[in-house]
Design a protein around this motif. Sequence first.
Motif, PDB file in Angstrom:
ATOM      1  N   PHE A  92       0.841  -1.207   0.000  1.00 55.94           N
ATOM      2  CA  PHE A  92       0.000   0.000   0.000  1.00 55.94           C
ATOM      3  C   PHE A  92       0.876   1.258   0.000  1.00 55.94           C
ATOM      4  N   TRP A  93       1.986   1.185   0.681  1.00 54.81           N
ATOM      5  CA  TRP A  93       2.927   2.310   0.706  1.00 54.81           C
ATOM      6  C   TRP A  93       3.567   2.484  -0.680  1.00 54.81           C
ATOM      7  N   GLU A  94       4.092   1.403  -1.202  1.00 56.26           N
ATOM      8  CA  GLU A  94       4.844   1.492  -2.462  1.00 56.26           C
ATOM      9  C   GLU A  94       3.949   1.823  -3.661  1.00 56.26           C
ATOM     10  N   GLN A  99      -4.672   7.505   0.282  1.00 60.41           N
ATOM     11  CA  GLN A  99      -4.455   8.954   0.298  1.00 60.41           C
ATOM     12  C   GLN A  99      -4.617   9.442   1.735  1.00 60.41           C
ATOM     13  N   CYS A 100      -5.870   9.613   2.199  1.00 56.42           N
ATOM     14  CA  CYS A 100      -6.018  10.048   3.595  1.00 56.42           C
ATOM     15  C   CYS A 100      -5.712   8.915   4.566  1.00 56.42           C
ATOM     16  N   GLN A 141      -8.238   1.959  -7.840  1.00 57.19           N
ATOM     17  CA  GLN A 141      -7.297   1.272  -8.714  1.00 57.19           C
ATOM     18  C   GLN A 141      -5.969   0.985  -8.009  1.00 57.19           C
ATOM     19  N   ASN A 142      -5.448   1.965  -7.277  1.00 57.25           N
ATOM     20  CA  ASN A 142      -4.174   1.736  -6.603  1.00 57.25           C
ATOM     21  C   ASN A 142      -4.315   0.750  -5.445  1.00 57.25           C
TER      22      ASN A 142
END
Length: 180
Positions: A92-94, A99-100, A141-142
């Motif tokens: 999730f970091w990479e 976002q929030c 999507q991310n």
Amino acid sequence: MKRPVTLTINGASRTVEVEPRALLVHVLRDDLNLTGTHIGCDTSQCGACTVLLDDDAVKSCTVLAVQADGHAITTIEGIGTAERLHPLQTAFWEKHGLQCGFCTPGVIMCAVDLLSRIADPSEAEIRHAIEGNLCRCTGYQNIVTAIQSAAAAMRAAKAEPRTAAFPSAKPAGQPAGAGV
Ligand code: FES
Ligand code: FES
């Protein structure tokens, strides 16, 4: 009148006195100070409160604490540390899967459940698994990309037992997603 409830929280046994009407999410946050589990709605729709009850992702705002008596609960605090992130946290970091970040603990716990049942999920399976988790920021999507990336990393780690950092296998369970 309060009654004692014993939970195995992130591997440690804890006994708390709770009102029979107390929701698991409130006990986690208010009595056990596990504030990584979020509350994002009062209609059981957002999934921000998702934790593992034994091996299955559940929305902890839909579970009474007394119903969890004697069971194991895993929260976002229990899957990794700042020094040793869970592969999903790393992904999730990479991959910019947040976002929030408000929805992220719930989404990740749902994904932990998914990847414990399906090591190489399709995009459709991922989207189905997280359909009970609302994100107001990312467009999803991310998040999907991050889960795919974590799944690949976990499969690779499994292929090399000496580098495997986190357990991922569990017996087949109920489908995750809207039912949590
Ligand atoms: S707080 Fe929104 S589903 Fe639980
Ligand atoms: S990252 Fe903001 S709600 Fe999902």
